[in-house]
Motif scaffolding. Structure first.
Motif, PDB file in Angstrom:
ATOM      1  N   GLN A 102       2.841   2.600   3.261  1.00  0.00           N
ATOM      2  CA  GLN A 102       3.096   1.592   4.301  1.00  0.00           C
ATOM      3  C   GLN A 102       4.553   1.618   4.764  1.00  0.00           C
ATOM      4  OE1 GLN A 102       1.603  -2.232   3.288  1.00  0.00           O
ATOM      5  NE2 GLN A 102       2.378  -3.225   5.116  1.00  0.00           N
ATOM      6  N   LEU A 162       0.843  -1.191   0.000  1.00  0.00           N
ATOM      7  CA  LEU A 162       0.000   0.000   0.000  1.00  0.00           C
ATOM      8  C   LEU A 162       0.879   1.242   0.000  1.00  0.00           C
ATOM      9  CD1 LEU A 162      -2.771  -0.785   2.590  1.00  0.00           C
ATOM     10  CD2 LEU A 162      -3.099  -0.319   0.191  1.00  0.00           C
ATOM     11  N   HIS A 174      -6.087   2.359   0.058  1.00  0.00           N
ATOM     12  CA  HIS A 174      -6.821   1.170   0.482  1.00  0.00           C
ATOM     13  C   HIS A 174      -8.310   1.302   0.188  1.00  0.00           C
ATOM     14  CE1 HIS A 174      -7.782  -2.372   2.661  1.00  0.00           C
ATOM     15  NE2 HIS A 174      -8.517  -1.738   3.534  1.00  0.00           N
ATOM     16  N   SER A 229      -7.406 -10.176  -0.304  1.00  0.00           N
ATOM     17  CA  SER A 229      -8.400  -9.168  -0.660  1.00  0.00           C
ATOM     18  C   SER A 229      -9.122  -9.531  -1.956  1.00  0.00           C
ATOM     19  CB  SER A 229      -7.728  -7.811  -0.811  1.00  0.00           C
ATOM     20  OG  SER A 229      -6.804  -7.849  -1.860  1.00  0.00           O
ATOM     21  N   THR A 251      -5.493  -2.659   7.555  1.00  0.00           N
ATOM     22  CA  THR A 251      -6.149  -2.728   6.256  1.00  0.00           C
ATOM     23  C   THR A 251      -6.648  -4.130   5.950  1.00  0.00           C
ATOM     24  OG1 THR A 251      -3.982  -3.028   5.258  1.00  0.00           O
ATOM     25  CG2 THR A 251      -4.878  -0.818   5.233  1.00  0.00           C
ATOM     26  N   SER A 309      -0.684  -3.196   7.889  1.00  0.00           N
ATOM     27  CA  SER A 309      -1.303  -4.315   7.179  1.00  0.00           C
ATOM     28  C   SER A 309      -2.435  -4.910   8.007  1.00  0.00           C
ATOM     29  CB  SER A 309      -0.259  -5.372   6.798  1.00  0.00           C
ATOM     30  OG  SER A 309       0.164  -6.060   7.923  1.00  0.00           O
TER      31      SER A 309
END
Lengths: 162, 302
Positions: A76, A73, B38, B186, A125, A122
């Motif tokens: 991060q 991401l 995200h 995901s 998310t 992490s």
């Protein structure tokens, strides 16, 4: 800062690029879990030796590039690197005069902190929690720290980065 | 606690904002970026710009592996080459034989669909891409391929290997694209069981050899060994491509849903070449979807 103060920027950039290259280089499965945090360690070195120059901004930008390179991401790694670089800059006067073992331990704590922040992101998310192997790179990093230190110090002196 | 130190050090080293405010700004920016990335996937532009900067590094890092492969090709023994050639010829013959059948089936299918008054085009455009062998974030199931927007790849494009569905393109850069594998935590993929058409969703678990079928009731007709194929309902993947095989069905008393584990049929960790598929145009797809829905509702539920 004057132009003279910027001497050797390319050396810092090249060392960071080399660290990123080592991060991306495919390794056999059994050492993959032990890959040290090359980029974080290189940043810590520069933040300790040139605290007036390499700091939060450098670390944050490098983290962003790292995020794109490894596909995590955005932000991060930038978060962890920025915090670690800030601590390194804040504490550089103490860390620099530590005996080698104590210095390595301090670096270990910084590396653990970087890992912890990445883990926190992490987790927040919704990615699955990794196994305990997640922390192995910090140990590998600390064992390689003396070598990295002398290699970067040589580089530093040869090209007279100031 | 640290205040006094600041006051002595600040005028010597720091210009502009203080170190604390700098790190706070950096942390705030990082968190904003993380949330934006995200939640909304809005940072495509930034990502693909930076990706161009890192491309040389990606290329360099994949070089040893590429060279190794080339070297292996050079040094291969004649006997090995003969053997692999023989195997390939045999495979080719078998595939051709199956293809003959396939063509007649395809035309039959088209005729039957014409009779039914529906038009699903089966032919699809494909492109072969190679994986760049670089190590990405080990805790996300992602790979990088050597084709980008220059070849017309688009986000959401399905990616297959020789055996089954591998994943979909999530980020398109000018020269590379990253592919999210179906096993990423995901990722979720609408599938159906090939044997009876039961529709469900295959969710990734973060482990390379494991998918979970969510929300299947305890009395659902699922058995070990069932083949799962894409159902095409999500609108991203063309219907009918194999995805996984059911490896384990567990009924736990007290839980409303069965735990069903499936193993992907694609060789997710071993494929070097992948196929990118251009799916049906949306107009046709909408037709296909409504048709599928009316058919199932006419057939009575599941």
């Amino acid at each position: 800062m004057t132009a003279a103060a910027h001497k050797g920027t390319w050396v810092i950039l090249a060392s960071l690029a080399a660290a990123l290259f080592l991060t991306l280089l495919p390794l056999p499965d059994w050492v993959q879990d032990l890959r040290p945090q090359w980029v974080a360690m290189t940043l810590i070195y520069w933040a300790l030796t040139l605290p007036g120059r390499v700091g939060v901004f450098w670390a944050w930008t490098t983290g962003l590039v790292m995020d794109v390179a490894v596909g995590s991401l955005l932000g991060q790694h930038a978060l962890g690197f920025a915090v670690v670089a800030w601590l390194a800059v804040e504490l550089h006067q103490r860390i620099r005069v530590f005996p080698p073992v104590q210095q390595a331990l301090t670096v270990w704590v910084l590396l653990l902190l970087e890992r912890l922040l990445a883990l926190w992101v992490s987790g927040a998310t919704g990615q699955p929690t990794p196994t305990l192997w997640y922390w192995a790179p910090t140990l590998a990093g600390v064992l390689l720290w003396p070598w990295l230190l002398s290699a970067l110090r040589n580089l530093h002196r040869r090209f007279a980065v100031a | 606690m640290r205040r006094p130190r600041y006051k002595t050090i600040k005028p010597l080293f720091v210009q502009g904002p203080t170190a604390v405010s700098r790190v706070l700004i950096a942390a705030g920016l990082s968190i904003a970026l993380i949330v934006a990335d995200h939640r909304q996937q809005r940072l495509e532009q930034l990502r693909s710009t930076l990706a161009v900067v890192v491309y040389p590094l990606h290329y360099l890092a994949s070089l040893p592996d590429t060279l190794g492969q080339a070297l292996q090709g050079r040094l291969a023994k004649e006997e090995e080459l003969r053997r692999s050639n023989r195997e390939l010829q045999r495979d080719n013959l078998m595939l051709r034989a199956r293809m003959q059948q396939f063509e007649s089936l395809e035309s039959e299918n088209r005729r039957l669909r014409d009779l039914l008054g529906s038009s699903i085009r089966i032919g699809e455009r494909v492109l072969i891409a190679e994986l760049l062998s670089v190590d990405l974030d080990p805790y996300r199931q992602q790979v990088l391929i050597n084709k980008g927007s220059a070849t017309g790849i688009f986000p959401g494009q399905p990616v297959l290997d020789a055996n089954a569905v591998m994943g979909q393109v999530v980020q398109v850069n000018p020269l590379t694209s990253s592919v999210l594998l179906i096993t990423d935590a995901s990722h979720a993929l609408p599938v159906q069981i090939n044997r009876n058409g039961l529709r469900t969703i295959a969710a990734g678990t973060g482990l390379i050899n494991r998918l979970e079928l969510s929300h299947l009731p305890n009395n659902a007709d699922v058995r070990e060994g069932d083949l799962l194929v894409t159902s095409g309902l999500g609108g991203h993947f063309p219907p009918g491509y194999p995805v996984a095989r059911v490896a384990e069905v567990r009924h736990e008393p007290g839980k409303p849903f069965a735990t069903v584990i499936a193993t992907p049929t694609a060789r997710l960790d071993r494929s070097r070449e992948v196929l990118l598929v251009w799916t049906l145009p949306t107009s046709l797809l909408d037709g296909a979807l409504t048709e599928a829905q009316t058919k199932t509702s006419a057939g009575g539920g599941q």
